[in-house]
Design a protein around this motif. Structure first.
Motif, PDB file in Angstrom:
ATOM      1  N   GLN A   1       0.757  -1.265   0.102  1.00 13.17           N
ATOM      2  CA  GLN A   1      -0.035  -0.057  -0.091  1.00 13.17           C
ATOM      3  C   GLN A   1       0.807   1.156   0.004  1.00 13.17           C
ATOM      4  OE1 GLN A   1      -2.994  -0.396   3.238  1.00 13.17           O
ATOM      5  NE2 GLN A   1      -4.396  -1.207   1.634  1.00 13.17           N
TER       6      GLN A   1
ATOM      7  N   LYS B   1      -4.335   9.665   0.532  1.00 21.26           N
ATOM      8  CA  LYS B   1      -5.018   8.366  -0.087  1.00 21.26           C
ATOM      9  C   LYS B   1      -4.116   7.223  -0.074  1.00 21.26           C
ATOM     10  CE  LYS B   1      -8.017   8.126  -3.902  1.00 21.26           C
ATOM     11  NZ  LYS B   1      -8.297   8.304  -5.369  1.00 21.26           N
ATOM     12  N   THR B   2      -5.010   6.227  -0.076  1.00 18.70           N
ATOM     13  CA  THR B   2      -4.221   4.766  -0.002  1.00 18.70           C
ATOM     14  C   THR B   2      -4.275   4.312  -1.430  1.00 18.70           C
ATOM     15  OG1 THR B   2      -4.496   4.625   2.343  1.00 18.70           O
ATOM     16  CG2 THR B   2      -3.972   2.557   1.118  1.00 18.70           C
ATOM     17  N   TYR B   3      -3.204   3.695  -1.956  1.00 19.36           N
ATOM     18  CA  TYR B   3      -3.308   3.056  -3.142  1.00 19.36           C
ATOM     19  C   TYR B   3      -2.577   1.671  -3.036  1.00 19.36           C
ATOM     20  CZ  TYR B   3      -3.784   7.708  -4.988  1.00 19.36           C
ATOM     21  OH  TYR B   3      -4.378   9.106  -5.151  1.00 19.36           O
ATOM     22  N   THR B   4      -3.230   0.801  -3.689  1.00 15.95           N
ATOM     23  CA  THR B   4      -2.930  -0.542  -3.385  1.00 15.95           C
ATOM     24  C   THR B   4      -2.286  -1.520  -4.970  1.00 15.95           C
ATOM     25  OG1 THR B   4      -4.513  -1.163  -2.045  1.00 15.95           O
ATOM     26  CG2 THR B   4      -3.826  -3.015  -2.895  1.00 15.95           C
ATOM     27  N   PHE B   5      -0.840  -2.117  -4.829  1.00  9.54           N
ATOM     28  CA  PHE B   5      -0.280  -2.606  -5.921  1.00  9.54           C
ATOM     29  C   PHE B   5       0.023  -3.947  -5.386  1.00  9.54           C
ATOM     30  CE2 PHE B   5       0.595   2.044  -5.616  1.00  9.54           C
ATOM     31  CZ  PHE B   5       0.281   2.295  -6.889  1.00  9.54           C
TER      32      PHE B   5
ATOM     33  N   THR C   1       0.259   0.214 -12.815  1.00  8.83           N
ATOM     34  CA  THR C   1      -0.707   1.053 -12.940  1.00  8.83           C
ATOM     35  C   THR C   1      -0.548   2.248 -11.689  1.00  8.83           C
ATOM     36  OG1 THR C   1      -1.652   0.094 -10.830  1.00  8.83           O
ATOM     37  CG2 THR C   1      -2.471  -0.767 -13.020  1.00  8.83           C
ATOM     38  N   LEU C   2       0.732   2.738 -11.423  1.00  8.30           N
ATOM     39  CA  LEU C   2       0.929   3.713 -10.476  1.00  8.30           C
ATOM     40  C   LEU C   2       0.563   5.138 -11.125  1.00  8.30           C
ATOM     41  CD1 LEU C   2       2.497   4.609  -8.022  1.00  8.30           C
ATOM     42  CD2 LEU C   2       4.575   5.170  -9.378  1.00  8.30           C
TER      43      LEU C   2
ATOM     44  N   LYS D   1      -1.457   5.782 -13.689  1.00  9.05           N
ATOM     45  CA  LYS D   1      -2.912   5.710 -13.783  1.00  9.05           C
ATOM     46  C   LYS D   1      -3.735   6.103 -12.713  1.00  9.05           C
ATOM     47  CE  LYS D   1      -5.531   2.972 -17.209  1.00  9.05           C
ATOM     48  NZ  LYS D   1      -5.606   1.617 -17.602  1.00  9.05           N
ATOM     49  N   GLN D   2      -3.055   5.275 -11.509  1.00  4.92           N
ATOM     50  CA  GLN D   2      -3.944   5.650 -10.368  1.00  4.92           C
ATOM     51  C   GLN D   2      -3.525   6.758  -9.795  1.00  4.92           C
ATOM     52  OE1 GLN D   2      -4.410   2.355  -7.286  1.00  4.92           O
ATOM     53  NE2 GLN D   2      -3.059   1.091  -8.614  1.00  4.92           N
ATOM     54  N   THR D   3      -2.291   7.292  -9.521  1.00  3.19           N
ATOM     55  CA  THR D   3      -1.816   8.347  -8.709  1.00  3.19           C
ATOM     56  C   THR D   3      -1.424   9.641  -9.381  1.00  3.19           C
ATOM     57  OG1 THR D   3       0.568   8.024  -8.882  1.00  3.19           O
ATOM     58  CG2 THR D   3      -0.828   6.557  -7.049  1.00  3.19           C
TER      59      THR D   3
END
Ligand code: CMC
Length: 432
Positions: free
Chosen positions: A7, A13-17, A33-34, A36-38
């Protein structure tokens, strides 16, 4: 699919990989997807932490000093195999049986000649032309003489022909370029000689003084080529993959790898090592002076043949070469004062805090130049010898990249722009 995740908390904000594991439990966070996500990219100068692909060719544990090709320990391969067997292993994933090896050797013999028109190229290089420049030019030019095999998008059927052709022709080109540089007549490849014997014979046989092929020299050359055959995503191999990802021919990709290898921080180090040892020897063996210079960050001087991006302990290849070095020099009845200089330098470095605290150990190139010298290979050809050895690795990685839909995407790193922001254009006459 992965069942482990990492995470990242970014601006609250928390993002998951997903986290993936390699065969030995090595872990990698998949950040595909970093962006794209962030909206962020990663910044990793020199790609110290960046995995560009998954690969099943070579395993390297830099902390433990382990190197395996396709699951086989480098020590066992170097002791028991021929270079062609190891090339086959890297290219096919498994060691060949007797029949497969015979067929592959046969293919290599069939392809050992280069088109006679290519021989004229050598005439037009200046006498002091760099052998690595000649090699990359010639390999690039192979595309014009043998274009048919590399235009196929998935060359599975013809891959043996392509690789045998390259392995065999690059060896011929290397030997021919040496002969041309000496102004000697070319010695053509022979069907009855194995890979290493053929190379040595093409290099050193002359119409007036036949070359005696010594089994000890053949065996050492064979070992050196095996030790250099692959080293996962190093600078030249990554270059081959990156250039190849744009869809250019295999020849163009390999020529690019040759150019990357040429650098003194990479394959050019063996030549630098011998020149450094010669310098120390000529300077009354003033080791301390050179060690001091290498430790001084205001001086760009470095001790060539020490340090490695991945190995933080002894380079297993250097261990094998060091042993071979003593044996080969003894077998050839050569006594080289540079070997003593090398041993003393290594000993002093081993006891020096600067080198110890940075894990700077002798690497593969530290002793290889001394062996090549003893064999009669000129210093400016040491990197060509490295290229001959590394060729199967480049070919195996190119094939893996081409055959893998994921890693076949064009290689295209990002950057963090730190230049000027948009400004008003000033016409030529108004500029100060
Ligand atoms: N002599 C003196 N200091 C060195 C050396 C050296 N040979 N190598 C690294 N260092 C120092 C470097 O100055 C740095 O010090 P600090 O932390 O105080 O700034 C620290 O050690 C880490 O070095 P680095 O340059 O950040 O390490 P890297 O992983 O980027 O570079 C290397 C690896 C192989 C390019 C480097 O060790 C080097 O230049 N070695 C000499 C050239 C050489 O022998 N190359 C052949 C490598 S093996 C063949 C191959 O596979 O390519």
């Amino acid at each position: 699919m992965s069942d482990k995740f990492a995470q990242l908390i970014l601006e609250g904000k928390t993002y998951t990989f997903p986290v993936y594991e390699g065969s030995y439990g090595e872990k990698a966070i998949d950040i595909s997807t970093l962006l794209k996500q962030t909206g962020h990219i990663t910044l990793d100068r020199g790609y110290v932490n960046t995995g560009s692909c998954t690969s099943d060719i070579t395993y390297l544990d830099g902390k433990a000093g382990v190197l395996d090709y396709r699951g086989y320990a480098i020590e066992e391969l170097a002791e028991n195999c021929s270079f062609v067997e190891v090339a086959y292993l890297l290219l096919h994933g498994d060691l060949p049986n007797e029949q497969e090896l015979m067929e592959y050797r046969d293919l290599m013999s069939q392809y050992a000649l280069i088109h006679e028109d290519m021989i004229h190229f050598f005439d037009h290089f200046p006498p002091n032309a760099e052998p690595m420049s000649i090699l990359s030019t010639m390999v690039n030019s192979l595309h014009n003489f043998y274009p048919e095999l590399t235009t196929h998008p998935d060359p599975t059927e013809t891959f043996d022909s392509i690789t045998a052709r390259l392995l065999s022709k690059v060896r011929t080109i290397a030997a021919f370029s040496y002969k041309k540089s000496k102004g000697h007549p070319l010695i053509y490849p022979r069907y009855d000689l194995n890979y290493c014997e053929n190379f040595l014979n093409m290099m050193f046989d002359t119409p007036t003084r036949p070359y005696k092929i010594l089994p000890e020299v053949v065996s050492t050359l064979n070992k050196l080529l095996i030790l250099h055959a692959d080293h996962e995503q190093n600078c030249s191999t990554s270059t081959v993959r990156l250039v190849g990802s744009a869809g250019v021919s295999l020849y163009a990709s390999i020529a690019s790898g040759i150019n990357a290898l040429w650098g003194p921080l990479h394959g050019g180090a063996a030549q630098e090592v011998v020149e450094m040892l010669e310098g120390i020897y000529a300077d009354d063996k003033d080791f301390e002076k050179y060690i001091r210079k290498a430790k001084d960050h205001s001086d760009p001087y470095r001790l060539s043949g020490f340090g490695h991006r991945v190995y933080k302990t002894f380079d297993p290849r250097a261990q094998i070469i060091k042993k071979s070095c003593d044996e080969t020099l003894a077998a050839l009845n050569v006594s080289d004062p540079l070997l003593d200089v090398a041993k003393e330098l290594a000993e002093r470095v081993r006891n020096d805090d600067y080198f110890v605290s940075r894990n700077l150990y002798p690497n593969v190139d530290f002793y290889s130049g001394i062996i090549y010298r003893a064999m009669g290979i000129p210093t400016n050809m040491f990197t060509v010898m490295f290229a001959l050895g590394r060729l199967p690795g480049w070919l195996a990685h190119w094939r893996e990249m081409i055959g893998n839909k994921e890693s076949r995407r064009i290689g295209r790193p990002r950057q963090l722009y730190i230049g000027p922001t948009r400004r008003r254009f000033i016409p030529l006459g108004e500029r100060k």
